[in-house]
Enzyme design. Structure first.
Site, PDB file in Angstrom:
ATOM      1  N   ASN A 241      -6.629   0.503  -0.671  1.00 41.01           N
ATOM      2  CA  ASN A 241      -5.754  -0.822  -1.392  1.00 41.01           C
ATOM      3  C   ASN A 241      -6.729  -0.721  -2.430  1.00 41.01           C
ATOM      4  O   ASN A 241      -8.744  -1.141  -1.925  1.00 41.01           O
ATOM      5  CB  ASN A 241      -5.266  -1.771  -0.355  1.00 41.01           C
ATOM      6  CG  ASN A 241      -6.564  -2.431   0.166  1.00 41.01           C
ATOM      7  OD1 ASN A 241      -7.254  -3.106  -0.434  1.00 41.01           O
ATOM      8  ND2 ASN A 241      -6.901  -1.679   1.647  1.00 41.01           N
ATOM      9  N   CYS A 242      -6.379  -1.668  -3.618  1.00 36.35           N
ATOM     10  CA  CYS A 242      -7.172  -1.968  -4.483  1.00 36.35           C
ATOM     11  C   CYS A 242      -6.933  -3.114  -5.378  1.00 36.35           C
ATOM     12  O   CYS A 242      -6.869  -3.689  -5.992  1.00 36.35           O
ATOM     13  CB  CYS A 242      -7.626  -1.169  -5.500  1.00 36.35           C
ATOM     14  SG  CYS A 242      -5.754   0.661  -5.915  1.00 36.35           S
TER      15      CYS A 242
END
Lengths: 428, 121
Positions: A241-242
């Site tokens: 996730n980013c």
């Protein structure tokens, strides 16, 4: 379970004919690394760039940051169940290229941020500006959809990090640190007079670009469980996730979890660090209730006096955070929570989407809405057109001289909720 | 189960499986519809602030509720009211998205993925 971490201090990174480490310099065979990444037939092109501290370089949009590590003794390999086959990690000896990192960059969806500036005011807000970065930028076949695209980039980053990590295998470390957690009853007996403390780590687990994997399992499909802290140091938990990069844990954060490091530091002196509980942050409210029930039950089962709870993300996970805090407090166990804030650009608004009087010991990683001006950089690594888009995203953000105005939430790791940065707030 | 959404992709994917309440409104208005439903007895099943894409960064939002029509569920009411406070605060900030087709589709995809993760796990 005992793990020796052998740190090899890296002070520079350079391209060379062979990949190796000598006198604190990481040499990288660019063509060999490119060929390794292109083994994935979905990847059509890859670029390898180097970005060193102090250089006029902006990396964006950043997907993940990964520290090169290699197992030299003991079972399993780094990133078990993801790249290496499933096998329990966390014991034996692991070598670390301390001061180096793989950064993956590339566009998956159009509104992502994830900026690492290697110099200037933006560099102060991300810990990754202090590292010698090997930046991997990839293009994939146009027909590949976002979910598959994300996975391809994620796995390529791990492969690159393992490739570089191999260079650490035969190198004598500059320092060796030993971390050990005993089986629970022995651990409790080791320091009977010290308060027993566990760490509850919440893992982002909401969907595309919002996921975390534990031994390769999507965290949203897990029940809260125990893990030895040293397993985390060997890559048992990896990031997928980013989005809103300021408060998302990259894989580098997991490998170097500062809550784990600090609890070990105080272990046997101020407290008895008995272990880690991992729990997820799902979208479904029933999952939140179930996961926080389990996290609190496991804390009770451990018989601890206190826990540290770290959050990942904002909004939806605020509810998980408060549920975990309240349910654990209700069992007579003291809690400290680590979060960050979306308190508006002036910092005056409500900071979290949930609250409770029992959450009376709170550490913040800073206000993600705070605005910062990033001056132009000589070189942009990643998607250049994207850098224009993010800048043009709101009126007046893109200046004629190329500087941009962004909220801290765009900067990778700026308000990290493991406390892996320098911002916080104090009440007197 | 009912899905309140302003995302046409969610409507398209789930229209034959669940009751869909589609409204061509903004993010905040969609949350207000969810709140109105809770006042009439709906119970929240998914978190209204799901995802890290903030209210000023996407126009799309989908929320799962259970149509109960019984007593007002206070937990749901507290969550939606907190979400509305937070959404209104964040929407005071400049809009952080461009309304071209590609980016709008990315926003639809992320919102759909969040609902998928709630429905398909």
């Amino acid at each position: 379970m005992q793990l020796e971490l052998g740190n090899i201090f890296i002070k520079d990174v350079q391209f060379a004919d062979t990949t190796h480490v000598k006198d604190g310099v990481l040499f990288v065979n660019k063509e060999e690394l490119k060929a390794l990444i292109l083994e994935d037939e979905h990847i059509t092109d890859v670029q390898i760039d180097l970005a060193r501290p102090g250089e006029s370089v902006r990396i964006t949009p950043v997907k993940d940051v990964i520290e090169p590590r290699v197992k030299v003794e003991g079972a399993g390999g780094i990133f078990p169940g993801v790249i290496n086959k499933v096998n329990q990690v966390g014991s034996g000896r692991t070598h670390v290229l301390k001061g180096a990192a793989v950064v993956t960059a590339g566009r998956i969806v159009g509104f992502q941020e994830g900026i690492i500036d290697m110099t200037g005011p933006g560099a102060e807000y991300t810990p990754f500006s202090k590292l010698n970065n090997v930046v991997v930028t990839m293009d994939v076949k146009p027909e590949i959809l976002q979910h598959a695209h994300e996975e391809i980039l994620r796995l390529a980053g791990f492969k690159a990090a393992l490739y570089l990590g191999e260079a650490a295998k035969e190198v004598e470390p500059d320092e060796v640190k030993v971390y050990e957690t005993l089986p629970l009853l022995q651990q409790v007996a080791q320091y009977p007079d010290l308060p027993k403390v566990a760490y509850v780590q919440m893992l982002q687990s909401q969907g595309l670009l919002h996921d975390t994997y534990v031994y390769g399992v999507d965290a949203k499909k897990t029940l809260s469980t125990f893990i030895y802290p040293t397993e985390i140091m060997d890559g048992a938990i990896v990031s997928g996730n980013c989005v809103s990069a300021c408060d998302k844990n990259t894989t580098y954060h997991h490998l170097n979890n500062p809550v784990v490091a600090d609890l070990y530091e105080k272990h046997g002196k101020e407290l008895n660090f008995v272990g880690v509980i991992i729990t997820n942050e799902n979208v479904y409210l029933a999952d939140k209730i179930r996961s926080s029930d389990w996290a609190s039950k496991l804390a009770e089962y451990l018989g601890v006096d206190g826990v540290v709870i770290s959050q990942e993300g904002f909004g939806n996970p605020d509810t998980d955070l408060i549920m975990n805090c309240v349910k654990i407090e209700d069992k007579g166990i003291k809690t400290v929570i680590i979060t960050d804030e979306y308190a508006g650009r002036d910092g005056a608004s409500q900071s979290l989407a949930d609250a409770d009087a029992k959450a009376n010991a709170v550490v913040t990683g800073g206000n993600a809405n705070e605005v910062i001006e990033l001056p132009p950089m000589d070189k942009i690594i990643g998607d250049v057109s994207y850098a224009d888009v993010i800048a043009g995203g709101f009126d007046g953000s893109l200046r004629k001289d190329g500087s941009i105005l962004v909220e801290l939430q765009a900067i990778t790791g700026a308000t990290n909720e493991l406390g892996f940065n320098s911002m916080s707030a104090k009440g007197y | 189960m009912k899905i309140l959404t302003n995302n046409p992709w969610v409507k398209e994917k789930y229209k034959n499986k669940y009751e869909i309440h589609f409204a061509d409104v903004g993010y905040l208005e969609l949350l207000e519809l969810v709140r109105d439903g809770i006042h009439q007895g709906d119970r929240l099943l998914s978190h209204p602030l799901s995802g890290s894409v903030k209210p000023n960064e996407t126009p799309f939002k989908s929320v799962l509720v259970e149509e109960d029509r019984g007593e007002i569920d206070m937990d749901s009411l507290l969550i939606i009211e907190d979400a509305l406070v937070m959404a209104r605060n964040l929407m005071k900030n400049p809009k952080l998205f461009l309304e071209d087709d590609q980016r709008m589709n990315d926003c639809r995809m992320i919102d759909l993925s969040l609902i998928d993760s709630a429905l398909e796990k």
